[in-house]
Enzyme design. Sequence first.
Site, PDB file in Angstrom:
ATOM      1  N   TYR A 242       0.844  -1.203   0.000  1.00  0.00           N
ATOM      2  CA  TYR A 242       0.000   0.000   0.000  1.00  0.00           C
ATOM      3  C   TYR A 242       0.877   1.250   0.000  1.00  0.00           C
ATOM      4  O   TYR A 242       0.684   2.151  -0.823  1.00  0.00           O
ATOM      5  CB  TYR A 242      -0.902  -0.027   1.233  1.00  0.00           C
ATOM      6  CG  TYR A 242      -1.853   1.142   1.335  1.00  0.00           C
ATOM      7  CD1 TYR A 242      -3.050   1.155   0.624  1.00  0.00           C
ATOM      8  CD2 TYR A 242      -1.558   2.240   2.150  1.00  0.00           C
ATOM      9  CE1 TYR A 242      -3.931   2.226   0.723  1.00  0.00           C
ATOM     10  CE2 TYR A 242      -2.431   3.305   2.257  1.00  0.00           C
ATOM     11  CZ  TYR A 242      -3.620   3.297   1.539  1.00  0.00           C
ATOM     12  OH  TYR A 242      -4.486   4.357   1.644  1.00  0.00           O
TER      13      TYR A 242
ATOM     14  N   LYS B 130       1.162   4.176  -2.888  1.00  0.00           N
ATOM     15  CA  LYS B 130       0.814   5.580  -2.647  1.00  0.00           C
ATOM     16  C   LYS B 130       2.019   6.493  -2.899  1.00  0.00           C
ATOM     17  O   LYS B 130       1.876   7.609  -3.411  1.00  0.00           O
ATOM     18  CB  LYS B 130       0.265   5.762  -1.228  1.00  0.00           C
ATOM     19  CG  LYS B 130      -1.051   5.025  -0.995  1.00  0.00           C
ATOM     20  CD  LYS B 130      -2.167   5.524  -1.907  1.00  0.00           C
ATOM     21  CE  LYS B 130      -3.499   4.856  -1.622  1.00  0.00           C
ATOM     22  NZ  LYS B 130      -4.597   5.365  -2.445  1.00  0.00           N
TER      23      LYS B 130
HETATM   24  P1  NAP Z   1     -13.188   1.949   0.929  1.00  0.00           P
HETATM   25  O1  NAP Z   1     -14.295   2.481   1.762  1.00  0.00           O
HETATM   26  O2  NAP Z   1     -12.607   0.622   1.253  1.00  0.00           O
HETATM   27  O3  NAP Z   1     -13.639   1.994  -0.604  1.00  0.00           O
HETATM   28  C1  NAP Z   1     -12.781   1.533  -1.607  1.00  0.00           C
HETATM   29  C2  NAP Z   1     -13.350   2.002  -2.914  1.00  0.00           C
HETATM   30  O4  NAP Z   1     -12.474   1.614  -3.990  1.00  0.00           O
HETATM   31  C3  NAP Z   1     -14.713   1.403  -3.205  1.00  0.00           C
HETATM   32  O5  NAP Z   1     -15.508   2.386  -3.757  1.00  0.00           O
HETATM   33  C4  NAP Z   1     -14.389   0.304  -4.223  1.00  0.00           C
HETATM   34  O6  NAP Z   1     -15.453   0.003  -5.094  1.00  0.00           O
HETATM   35  C5  NAP Z   1     -13.265   0.966  -4.985  1.00  0.00           C
HETATM   36  N1  NAP Z   1     -12.438   0.002  -5.713  1.00  0.00           N
HETATM   37  C6  NAP Z   1     -11.597  -0.931  -5.189  1.00  0.00           C
HETATM   38  N2  NAP Z   1     -11.030  -1.633  -6.188  1.00  0.00           N
HETATM   39  C7  NAP Z   1     -11.519  -1.149  -7.352  1.00  0.00           C
HETATM   40  C8  NAP Z   1     -11.303  -1.459  -8.711  1.00  0.00           C
HETATM   41  N3  NAP Z   1     -10.451  -2.430  -9.099  1.00  0.00           N
HETATM   42  N4  NAP Z   1     -11.954  -0.744  -9.651  1.00  0.00           N
HETATM   43  C9  NAP Z   1     -12.824   0.232  -9.294  1.00  0.00           C
HETATM   44  N5  NAP Z   1     -13.074   0.570  -8.014  1.00  0.00           N
HETATM   45  C10 NAP Z   1     -12.431  -0.116  -7.050  1.00  0.00           C
HETATM   46  O7  NAP Z   1     -11.942   2.929   0.919  1.00  0.00           O
HETATM   47  P2  NAP Z   1     -11.754   4.443   1.383  1.00  0.00           P
HETATM   48  O8  NAP Z   1     -11.215   4.424   2.754  1.00  0.00           O
HETATM   49  O9  NAP Z   1     -12.927   5.263   1.050  1.00  0.00           O
HETATM   50  O10 NAP Z   1     -10.534   4.828   0.436  1.00  0.00           O
HETATM   51  C11 NAP Z   1     -10.664   5.571  -0.740  1.00  0.00           C
HETATM   52  C12 NAP Z   1      -9.276   6.021  -1.151  1.00  0.00           C
HETATM   53  O11 NAP Z   1      -8.704   6.792  -0.091  1.00  0.00           O
HETATM   54  C13 NAP Z   1      -8.313   4.870  -1.394  1.00  0.00           C
HETATM   55  O12 NAP Z   1      -7.458   5.170  -2.472  1.00  0.00           O
HETATM   56  C14 NAP Z   1      -7.535   4.791  -0.098  1.00  0.00           C
HETATM   57  O13 NAP Z   1      -6.269   4.214  -0.262  1.00  0.00           O
HETATM   58  C15 NAP Z   1      -7.449   6.260   0.243  1.00  0.00           C
HETATM   59  N6  NAP Z   1      -7.155   6.525   1.643  1.00  0.00           N
HETATM   60  C16 NAP Z   1      -8.006   6.092   2.623  1.00  0.00           C
HETATM   61  C17 NAP Z   1      -7.679   6.367   3.949  1.00  0.00           C
HETATM   62  C18 NAP Z   1      -8.566   5.945   5.087  1.00  0.00           C
HETATM   63  O14 NAP Z   1      -8.114   6.042   6.248  1.00  0.00           O
HETATM   64  N7  NAP Z   1      -9.774   5.499   4.867  1.00  0.00           N
HETATM   65  C19 NAP Z   1      -6.519   7.073   4.252  1.00  0.00           C
HETATM   66  C20 NAP Z   1      -5.703   7.498   3.219  1.00  0.00           C
HETATM   67  C21 NAP Z   1      -6.025   7.224   1.918  1.00  0.00           C
HETATM   68  P3  NAP Z   1     -16.336  -1.347  -4.896  1.00  0.00           P
HETATM   69  O15 NAP Z   1     -17.228  -1.105  -3.701  1.00  0.00           O
HETATM   70  O16 NAP Z   1     -17.086  -1.460  -6.163  1.00  0.00           O
HETATM   71  O17 NAP Z   1     -15.353  -2.453  -4.662  1.00  0.00           O
END
Ligand code: NAP
Length: 259
Positions: free
Chosen positions: A163, A167
Amino acid sequence: MPVLDRFRLDEKTAIVTGGNRGIGRAIAQALAEAGANIVVANRNEKSGEKAAAEIANDTDSETRAVQTDVADEDSVRAMVTATVEEFGAIDVLVNNAGVVIHEAAEEMTVDEWNRVVNINLRGTFLCSKYVGREMMESDGGSILSVSSMSAFVANYPQRQVSYNASKGGIEAFTRQLASEWAEHGIRVNTIAPGYIRTDNTDQADAVDPDIDEIWKSEMLLPDIAGPEDVAPTAVFLASDASRYMTGASIVVDGGYTVR
Ligand code: NAP
């Protein structure tokens, strides 16, 4: 122009990958509230359709869900074609879709490594490539990728080298792409969130029951934020309010990386 008008996205079209849930859902909603038409691009068709319908219902924007696997070139190409057919042009791309696997490096399989890097980094490249081509044909646009503070710091106690590598790659990719595409009027930036409460962090909670307290001990602000705390920065980067910014990264982490 009054300053808040510079944040408006009326008559713009935005693609939000992973716009069906978590941070992407909040960003899609916020961009629509600012006036943009929205394409929700994620894998799960049903939840993509549901999010698109809810956003259309809540705002004056037109929305569409296009089932997409960002790691698959044909799927990304088809999603971009469908967006242009529906809305004519693409002004904003939010590369938000992402996954994490919690696994020690010495135990991680190549398949696990590839899954994370392919969705997070290759997906960002593929969506940027095909959307960028369309932006070059029109008036340019704004690409913003949801990176992570994990591009800049080590996370603890969970293990997640693939991861953090993905990033870090997005941050380097963004600076280089910003340099190559400035001449086309395309700005490229990142948002680097800290811990944001979503399915993603719930997955980490399973690693260690004390994980929230360990994380919070490194943060300056009192609580773990929600997706709605990231979305306003996306409106800023998508809009003319940030028109003098490219190749930049905005950290939204409650002060985690300061310590
Ligand atoms: P999440 O709730 O787990 O949601 C993940 C999202 O990615 C879902 O909408 C999923 O769609 C989509 N996805 C995964 N694989 C995919 C693919 N192959 N093609 C198209 N869509 C795909 O994650 P989140 O926490 O909201 O994270 C969103 C972004 O923020 C990510 O890039 C994550 O790394 C980043 N981020 C999150 C955090 C945190 O603490 N939450 C911190 C820093 C960065 P489906 O439902 O259709 O699978």
